[in-house]
Scaffold this active site. Structure first.
Site, PDB file in Angstrom:
ATOM      1  N   SER A 125       0.792  -1.148  -0.045  1.00 14.56           N
ATOM      2  CA  SER A 125       0.010  -0.086   0.053  1.00 14.56           C
ATOM      3  C   SER A 125       0.973   1.258  -0.088  1.00 14.56           C
ATOM      4  CB  SER A 125      -0.734   0.111   1.381  1.00 14.56           C
ATOM      5  OG  SER A 125      -1.485   1.339   1.627  1.00 14.56           O
ATOM      6  N   TYR A 150      -2.495  -1.566  10.849  1.00 12.53           N
ATOM      7  CA  TYR A 150      -2.528  -1.916   9.428  1.00 12.53           C
ATOM      8  C   TYR A 150      -1.416  -1.357   8.596  1.00 12.53           C
ATOM      9  CZ  TYR A 150      -4.017  -1.510   4.587  1.00 12.53           C
ATOM     10  OH  TYR A 150      -4.041  -1.661   3.255  1.00 12.53           O
ATOM     11  N   LYS A 154       1.713  -3.782   6.802  1.00 13.15           N
ATOM     12  CA  LYS A 154       2.275  -3.748   5.156  1.00 13.15           C
ATOM     13  C   LYS A 154       3.826  -3.436   5.239  1.00 13.15           C
ATOM     14  CE  LYS A 154      -1.498  -4.813   3.224  1.00 13.15           C
ATOM     15  NZ  LYS A 154      -1.953  -5.860   2.513  1.00 13.15           N
TER      16      LYS A 154
HETATM   17  C1  UD1 Z   1      -7.118   4.252   3.465  1.00 14.84           C
HETATM   18  C2  UD1 Z   1      -5.907   3.983   4.280  1.00 14.84           C
HETATM   19  C3  UD1 Z   1      -5.081   2.913   3.369  1.00 14.84           C
HETATM   20  C4  UD1 Z   1      -5.864   1.819   2.877  1.00 14.84           C
HETATM   21  C5  UD1 Z   1      -6.970   2.124   2.319  1.00 14.84           C
HETATM   22  C6  UD1 Z   1      -7.887   1.039   2.139  1.00 14.84           C
HETATM   23  C7  UD1 Z   1      -5.222   5.786   5.855  1.00 14.84           C
HETATM   24  C8  UD1 Z   1      -4.275   6.944   5.806  1.00 14.84           C
HETATM   25  N1  UD1 Z   1      -5.063   5.195   4.573  1.00 14.84           N
HETATM   26  O1  UD1 Z   1      -6.719   5.235   2.473  1.00 14.84           O
HETATM   27  O2  UD1 Z   1      -3.824   2.528   3.957  1.00 14.84           O
HETATM   28  O3  UD1 Z   1      -5.184   0.954   2.278  1.00 14.84           O
HETATM   29  O4  UD1 Z   1      -7.924   3.163   3.235  1.00 14.84           O
HETATM   30  O5  UD1 Z   1      -8.821   0.550   3.227  1.00 14.84           O
HETATM   31  O6  UD1 Z   1      -5.890   5.595   6.580  1.00 14.84           O
HETATM   32  N2  UD1 Z   1     -13.465  10.607   3.130  1.00 14.84           N
HETATM   33  C9  UD1 Z   1     -14.397  11.415   3.492  1.00 14.84           C
HETATM   34  N3  UD1 Z   1     -15.524  10.966   3.960  1.00 14.84           N
HETATM   35  C10 UD1 Z   1     -15.517   9.606   4.121  1.00 14.84           C
HETATM   36  C11 UD1 Z   1     -14.452   8.698   3.822  1.00 14.84           C
HETATM   37  C12 UD1 Z   1     -13.531   9.060   3.299  1.00 14.84           C
HETATM   38  O7  UD1 Z   1     -13.974  12.782   3.269  1.00 14.84           O
HETATM   39  O8  UD1 Z   1     -16.830   9.174   4.646  1.00 14.84           O
HETATM   40  C13 UD1 Z   1     -12.146  11.101   2.484  1.00 14.84           C
HETATM   41  C14 UD1 Z   1     -10.791  10.968   3.641  1.00 14.84           C
HETATM   42  O9  UD1 Z   1     -10.616  11.890   4.447  1.00 14.84           O
HETATM   43  C15 UD1 Z   1      -9.623  10.786   2.306  1.00 14.84           C
HETATM   44  C16 UD1 Z   1     -10.522  10.420   1.250  1.00 14.84           C
HETATM   45  O10 UD1 Z   1     -11.808  10.502   1.464  1.00 14.84           O
HETATM   46  O11 UD1 Z   1      -9.178  12.143   2.063  1.00 14.84           O
HETATM   47  C17 UD1 Z   1     -10.129   8.869   0.889  1.00 14.84           C
HETATM   48  O12 UD1 Z   1     -10.463   8.115   1.932  1.00 14.84           O
HETATM   49  P1  UD1 Z   1     -10.491   6.404   1.975  1.00 14.84           P
HETATM   50  O13 UD1 Z   1     -11.143   6.130   0.981  1.00 14.84           O
HETATM   51  O14 UD1 Z   1     -10.866   6.088   3.495  1.00 14.84           O
HETATM   52  O15 UD1 Z   1      -8.925   6.231   1.700  1.00 14.84           O
HETATM   53  P2  UD1 Z   1      -7.422   6.416   2.303  1.00 14.84           P
HETATM   54  O16 UD1 Z   1      -7.690   7.256   3.880  1.00 14.84           O
HETATM   55  O17 UD1 Z   1      -6.841   7.342   1.428  1.00 14.84           O
END
Ligand code: UD1
Length: 337
Positions: A125, A150, A154
């Site tokens: 990841s 988590y 990795k």
């Molecule tokens: C996260 C993990 C990553 C993991 C991946 C898959 C971290 C830092 N990274 O990625 O290691 O491999 O999930 O499970 O935790 N967001 C919202 N509202 C929501 C959900 C997300 O605003 O309800 C935003 C988050 O703040 C982020 C973006 O959407 O900026 C992407 O979030 P997400 O899909 O959860 O992925 P990551 O956090 O990038």
């Protein structure tokens, strides 16, 4: 040539099984079904016209793992997806994460060594880079201290593989995924989170479908053009195809080192608000969202430098953000109906 795909009924695993079968590989799936359903095997068969072999057991069980490998000593290689992946849950239950994600890897490595199976592709990841100092992130960027158990699994897994490669005939490729989203064009397989989704895209599609009332956007005070965090979203089918390239590279003896690492991203960063807008444009559905505070552990911005993967793997992500969000929506609708 037969490939073991662990976690092959999961989100990325199932898409990879489809691409492997389409490329002519035979596949045996092992999945404990902790976070996926056995019916996925039927859906893979419906897409490819070929039923993959399937066994349901937990790869942390070394006896069952040894028994499996005894019966499948003719494997060409292993693609190891099976792992827990919820960042927040890993903070609450670290031992569950370390045990599951690391013991399964060690069992597999031991059995591969015993049976002379040389080729391993490992699901890593971009989380290993943390908030990188320089963007885009290339494979040579430093590994930062993990933000969660988590993420740490990795990092440790990559170290376990490095040390094993040094003392054995094992060849390994770690693929560092950026943010996989979207679903197969058939709408038959896709991401199916347990309970309330943590990740952005499933939350958006469930909100659009009316299962969730409102999407929370975690922070708009980041140092980015619209204030929301930026990620490199990549279509899961593009991601799956890279696994086929990785296996082919190993089988064809094209590796430059016994352990190689590749970034899998598009090279483009999109903000949370840009993803929401792309979804609204592709589907004509308005997303009810609200800006709330930042989510703990979120980084501000990251996107890949995929040039090494493009050059060395002969692979390039081809699908646009519009295709990603449209396919995710098609999957959500198919699944719910
Ligand atoms: C996260 C993990 C990553 C993991 C991946 C898959 C971290 C830092 N990274 O990625 O290691 O491999 O999930 O499970 O935790 N967001 C919202 N509202 C929501 C959900 C997300 O605003 O309800 C935003 C988050 O703040 C982020 C973006 O959407 O900026 C992407 O979030 P997400 O899909 O959860 O992925 P990551 O956090 O990038």
């Amino acid at each position: 040539m037969k490939i073991l795909v662990t976690g092959g009924t999961g989100y990325i695993g199932s898409h990879t099984v489809v691409e492997l079968q389409n490329a002519g590989f035979d596949v045996v799936i092992v999945d404990a079904l902790f976070n996926s359903q056995k019916e996925v095997v039927d859906h893979i068969a419906a897409i490819t016209g070929k039923v993959p072999e399937f066994e349901a057991f937990d790869l942390t069980d070394n006896k069952k793992t040894a028994d499996f490998f005894k019966r499948h000593s003719d494997l060409t290689g292993v693609i190891h997806f099976a792992a827990h992946k919820a960042v927040g849950e890993s903070v609450q239950h670290p031992i569950k994460y370390y045990r599951n994600n690391l013991v399964s890897l060690m069992n597999i490595l031991e059995e591969m060594n015993t049976h002379g199976i040389q080729h391993l592709v490992f699901s890593s990841s971009c989380t290993v880079y943390g908030q990188a100092d320089r963007l885009p992130v290339s494979e040579s960027a430093p590994i930062k201290k993990a933000e969660s158990p988590y993420g740490n699994t990795k990092q440790i897994a990559e170290e376990i593989i490095t040390d094993t490669v040094h003392v054995s005939k094992l060849n390994a490729i770690a693929l560092r995924y950026f943010n996989p989203i979207g679903a197969h064009e058939s709408g038959l397989i896709g991401e199916l989170p347990n309970g309330v989704p943590d990740n952005l895209l499933p939350y958006i599609t469930q909100t659009a479908y009316g299962i969730r009332e409102q999407l929370k956007v975690f922070g708009d005070d980041y140092n980015t053009p619209d204030g929301t965090p930026i990620r490199d979203y990549i279509h899961v089918v593009d991601l799956a195809k890279a696994h086929v390239k990785a296996i082919q590279r190993m089988v064809q003896g094209q590796m430059k080192q016994a352990f190689e690492v590749f970034n899998l991203g598009t090279g483009n960063g999109y903000s949370v608000l840009e993803v929401i807008k792309a979804f609204e444009k592709a589907t004509g559905i308005k997303i009810n969202y609200k800006i709330v505070g930042r989510r703990e552990g979120d980084i501000e911005q990251i996107w890949a430098d995929p040039s090494y993967s493009n050059r060395e793997l002969g692979w390039k992500a081809e699908r646009s953000l519009d295709e990603m969000v449209a396919s995710a929506w098609k999957w959500e609708q198919h699944y719910r109906q």
